[in-house]
Design a protein around this motif. Sequence first.
Motif, PDB file in Angstrom:
ATOM      1  N   ARG A  13      11.014 -10.488 -27.502  1.00  0.00           N
ATOM      2  CA  ARG A  13      11.852 -11.583 -28.011  1.00  0.00           C
ATOM      3  C   ARG A  13      11.394 -12.936 -27.476  1.00  0.00           C
ATOM      4  NH1 ARG A  13      15.978  -7.642 -27.324  1.00  0.00           N
ATOM      5  NH2 ARG A  13      16.462  -8.430 -25.240  1.00  0.00           N
ATOM      6  N   ALA A  14      10.838 -12.947 -26.285  1.00  0.00           N
ATOM      7  CA  ALA A  14      10.379 -14.204 -25.680  1.00  0.00           C
ATOM      8  C   ALA A  14       8.940 -14.545 -26.049  1.00  0.00           C
ATOM      9  CB  ALA A  14      10.500 -14.111 -24.149  1.00  0.00           C
ATOM     10  N   ALA A  15       8.232 -13.603 -26.664  1.00  0.00           N
ATOM     11  CA  ALA A  15       6.809 -13.788 -26.968  1.00  0.00           C
ATOM     12  C   ALA A  15       6.605 -14.760 -28.131  1.00  0.00           C
ATOM     13  CB  ALA A  15       6.175 -12.440 -27.284  1.00  0.00           C
ATOM     14  N   ARG A  16       5.470 -15.456 -28.108  1.00  0.00           N
ATOM     15  CA  ARG A  16       5.191 -16.470 -29.121  1.00  0.00           C
ATOM     16  C   ARG A  16       3.982 -16.151 -29.982  1.00  0.00           C
ATOM     17  NH1 ARG A  16       5.607 -21.042 -24.467  1.00  0.00           N
ATOM     18  NH2 ARG A  16       3.875 -19.768 -23.776  1.00  0.00           N
ATOM     19  N   GLY A  17       3.313 -15.042 -29.744  1.00  0.00           N
ATOM     20  CA  GLY A  17       2.052 -14.750 -30.401  1.00  0.00           C
ATOM     21  C   GLY A  17       2.170 -14.261 -31.832  1.00  0.00           C
ATOM     22  N   ALA A  18       1.100 -14.480 -32.591  1.00  0.00           N
ATOM     23  CA  ALA A  18       1.008 -13.926 -33.938  1.00  0.00           C
ATOM     24  C   ALA A  18       0.776 -12.418 -33.879  1.00  0.00           C
ATOM     25  CB  ALA A  18      -0.137 -14.600 -34.696  1.00  0.00           C
ATOM     26  N   PHE A  19       0.126 -11.973 -32.809  1.00  0.00           N
ATOM     27  CA  PHE A  19      -0.005 -10.552 -32.519  1.00  0.00           C
ATOM     28  C   PHE A  19       0.711 -10.288 -31.192  1.00  0.00           C
ATOM     29  CE2 PHE A  19      -3.445 -11.218 -35.468  1.00  0.00           C
ATOM     30  CZ  PHE A  19      -3.483 -10.038 -36.212  1.00  0.00           C
ATOM     31  N   LEU A  20       1.287  -9.088 -31.087  1.00  0.00           N
ATOM     32  CA  LEU A  20       2.072  -8.723 -29.910  1.00  0.00           C
ATOM     33  C   LEU A  20       1.553  -7.410 -29.346  1.00  0.00           C
ATOM     34  CD1 LEU A  20       5.595  -9.405 -31.470  1.00  0.00           C
ATOM     35  CD2 LEU A  20       4.234 -10.985 -30.089  1.00  0.00           C
ATOM     36  N   ALA A  21       1.682  -7.263 -28.042  1.00  0.00           N
ATOM     37  CA  ALA A  21       1.229  -6.030 -27.395  1.00  0.00           C
ATOM     38  C   ALA A  21       2.120  -5.734 -26.203  1.00  0.00           C
ATOM     39  CB  ALA A  21      -0.223  -6.161 -26.947  1.00  0.00           C
ATOM     40  N   TRP A  22       2.118  -4.471 -25.825  1.00  0.00           N
ATOM     41  CA  TRP A  22       2.701  -4.143 -24.515  1.00  0.00           C
ATOM     42  C   TRP A  22       1.807  -3.140 -23.813  1.00  0.00           C
ATOM     43  CZ3 TRP A  22       6.254  -2.120 -28.478  1.00  0.00           C
ATOM     44  CH2 TRP A  22       6.327  -0.726 -28.546  1.00  0.00           C
ATOM     45  N   THR A  23       1.884  -3.184 -22.490  1.00  0.00           N
ATOM     46  CA  THR A  23       1.151  -2.258 -21.650  1.00  0.00           C
ATOM     47  C   THR A  23       1.925  -2.102 -20.350  1.00  0.00           C
ATOM     48  OG1 THR A  23      -1.037  -1.706 -20.770  1.00  0.00           O
ATOM     49  CG2 THR A  23      -0.306  -3.998 -20.511  1.00  0.00           C
ATOM     50  N   HIS A  24       1.448  -1.245 -19.462  1.00  0.00           N
ATOM     51  CA  HIS A  24       2.162  -0.963 -18.224  1.00  0.00           C
ATOM     52  C   HIS A  24       1.678  -1.845 -17.071  1.00  0.00           C
ATOM     53  CE1 HIS A  24       3.329   3.385 -19.582  1.00  0.00           C
ATOM     54  NE2 HIS A  24       3.989   2.441 -20.218  1.00  0.00           N
ATOM     55  N   ALA A  25       2.498  -1.902 -16.033  1.00  0.00           N
ATOM     56  CA  ALA A  25       2.185  -2.725 -14.863  1.00  0.00           C
ATOM     57  C   ALA A  25       1.552  -1.928 -13.730  1.00  0.00           C
ATOM     58  CB  ALA A  25       3.469  -3.400 -14.346  1.00  0.00           C
ATOM     59  N   ASP A  26       1.369  -0.624 -13.918  1.00  0.00           N
ATOM     60  CA  ASP A  26       0.943   0.224 -12.806  1.00  0.00           C
ATOM     61  C   ASP A  26      -0.552   0.179 -12.512  1.00  0.00           C
ATOM     62  OD1 ASP A  26      -0.082   1.680 -14.930  1.00  0.00           O
ATOM     63  OD2 ASP A  26       1.504   3.199 -14.867  1.00  0.00           O
ATOM     64  N   LEU A  27      -1.332  -0.496 -13.361  1.00  0.00           N
ATOM     65  CA  LEU A  27      -2.776  -0.641 -13.201  1.00  0.00           C
ATOM     66  C   LEU A  27      -3.525   0.693 -13.249  1.00  0.00           C
ATOM     67  CD1 LEU A  27      -3.000  -3.450 -10.498  1.00  0.00           C
ATOM     68  CD2 LEU A  27      -3.473  -3.638 -12.942  1.00  0.00           C
ATOM     69  N   GLN A  28      -2.898   1.719 -13.824  1.00  0.00           N
ATOM     70  CA  GLN A  28      -3.621   2.967 -14.050  1.00  0.00           C
ATOM     71  C   GLN A  28      -4.618   2.821 -15.199  1.00  0.00           C
ATOM     72  OE1 GLN A  28       0.180   5.626 -13.606  1.00  0.00           O
ATOM     73  NE2 GLN A  28      -1.581   6.934 -13.215  1.00  0.00           N
ATOM     74  N   THR A  29      -4.386   1.843 -16.048  1.00  0.00           N
ATOM     75  CA  THR A  29      -5.377   1.444 -17.045  1.00  0.00           C
ATOM     76  C   THR A  29      -5.641  -0.045 -16.858  1.00  0.00           C
ATOM     77  OG1 THR A  29      -3.640   1.055 -18.701  1.00  0.00           O
ATOM     78  CG2 THR A  29      -4.726   3.208 -18.731  1.00  0.00           C
ATOM     79  N   ASP A  30      -6.846  -0.462 -17.199  1.00  0.00           N
ATOM     80  CA  ASP A  30      -7.255  -1.851 -16.996  1.00  0.00           C
ATOM     81  C   ASP A  30      -6.560  -2.755 -18.017  1.00  0.00           C
ATOM     82  OD1 ASP A  30      -8.622  -4.285 -16.685  1.00  0.00           O
ATOM     83  OD2 ASP A  30     -10.548  -3.302 -16.361  1.00  0.00           O
ATOM     84  N   PRO A  31      -5.942  -3.859 -17.585  1.00  0.00           N
ATOM     85  CA  PRO A  31      -5.380  -4.820 -18.539  1.00  0.00           C
ATOM     86  C   PRO A  31      -6.387  -5.291 -19.582  1.00  0.00           C
ATOM     87  CG  PRO A  31      -4.567  -5.308 -16.346  1.00  0.00           C
ATOM     88  CD  PRO A  31      -5.609  -4.221 -16.188  1.00  0.00           C
ATOM     89  N   LYS A  89      -0.101  -0.757 -26.728  1.00  0.00           N
ATOM     90  CA  LYS A  89       0.326  -0.782 -28.124  1.00  0.00           C
ATOM     91  C   LYS A  89       0.167  -2.227 -28.586  1.00  0.00           C
ATOM     92  CE  LYS A  89       2.202   3.478 -28.100  1.00  0.00           C
ATOM     93  NZ  LYS A  89       2.124   3.858 -26.693  1.00  0.00           N
ATOM     94  N   LEU A  90      -0.433  -2.434 -29.762  1.00  0.00           N
ATOM     95  CA  LEU A  90      -0.682  -3.792 -30.246  1.00  0.00           C
ATOM     96  C   LEU A  90      -0.526  -3.836 -31.761  1.00  0.00           C
ATOM     97  CD1 LEU A  90      -3.387  -6.224 -28.987  1.00  0.00           C
ATOM     98  CD2 LEU A  90      -3.056  -5.946 -31.440  1.00  0.00           C
ATOM     99  N   PHE A  91       0.079  -4.913 -32.262  1.00  0.00           N
ATOM    100  CA  PHE A  91       0.427  -4.969 -33.686  1.00  0.00           C
ATOM    101  C   PHE A  91       0.710  -6.413 -34.089  1.00  0.00           C
ATOM    102  CE2 PHE A  91       3.791  -3.619 -30.827  1.00  0.00           C
ATOM    103  CZ  PHE A  91       4.709  -4.646 -30.944  1.00  0.00           C
ATOM    104  N   PRO A  92       0.696  -6.704 -35.398  1.00  0.00           N
ATOM    105  CA  PRO A  92       1.069  -8.048 -35.862  1.00  0.00           C
ATOM    106  C   PRO A  92       2.563  -8.285 -35.695  1.00  0.00           C
ATOM    107  CG  PRO A  92       0.675  -6.604 -37.721  1.00  0.00           C
ATOM    108  CD  PRO A  92       0.254  -5.828 -36.496  1.00  0.00           C
TER     109      PRO A  92
END
Length: 236
Positions: A80-98, A157-160
């Motif tokens: 809801r706070a994001a401003r991008g034309a594309f949106l994504a989410w990922t985890h904060a645990d750094l088990q995968t590289d940002p 996860k990433l999408f328009p």
Amino acid sequence: MDLSIVVPCYNEAGNLQALIARFRDLISDRPNIEVVLVNNGSTDDSAAVFAVRLRPGERVRVVNVQRNRGYGFGILAGLRAARGAFLAWTHADLQTDPADVLAAYDLIRKQKDSGKCFVRGRRIGRPAVDRLFTAGMAFVASTLLRTPLHDINAQPKLFPRAFLFELRDPPKDFSLDVYALYRAGRAGYRILEVPVQFGQRTAGKAKGGGTLRGKYTLTRRTLKYLFALRKRVRAI
């Protein structure tokens, strides 16, 4: 803003310094990307870390959720706070590289039909037991919902932005991942994959299926949600 990356952070104080530094480095030469870190009702020292490490006006910023209401709730607050034309989410645990998020973004931008694509991670380098668990959950979810679903909880996860209109009454817990993939498939989005190397945590505690007990809890909750979602779909 071209891309907003949402990262729910619940009691991840031990990871935040490295996480913020990594994202700053990744987007330093990409001025149209922002990172929205969600302090998802943390009860550890996260707020203090954010206060010290984040600078006003920079493209790595924080959204505060006062009380933790679930993993999905935190992501939705960030979206809801994001401003991008594309949106994504990922985890904060750094088990995968940002950096995996940027790989997903570069992939979707290469597609002629990028407005109808959905990118998800596909985890590699995992133990056999974890792969078996993931495959079993994917089979059950795909069978119940009659939609091909694979590696449901992989990030990113990433999408328009338009995909947000497909998230009707989304769940507020870890079931948000399976719901998003289900809605993408049903809405005709083409599912793309980026391989992501999956490693071990270096700080903090797993919130989902990182332990045997966590896997049991996550499985039970996900199955309950899947049956409820199937019932809801049949009633439409």
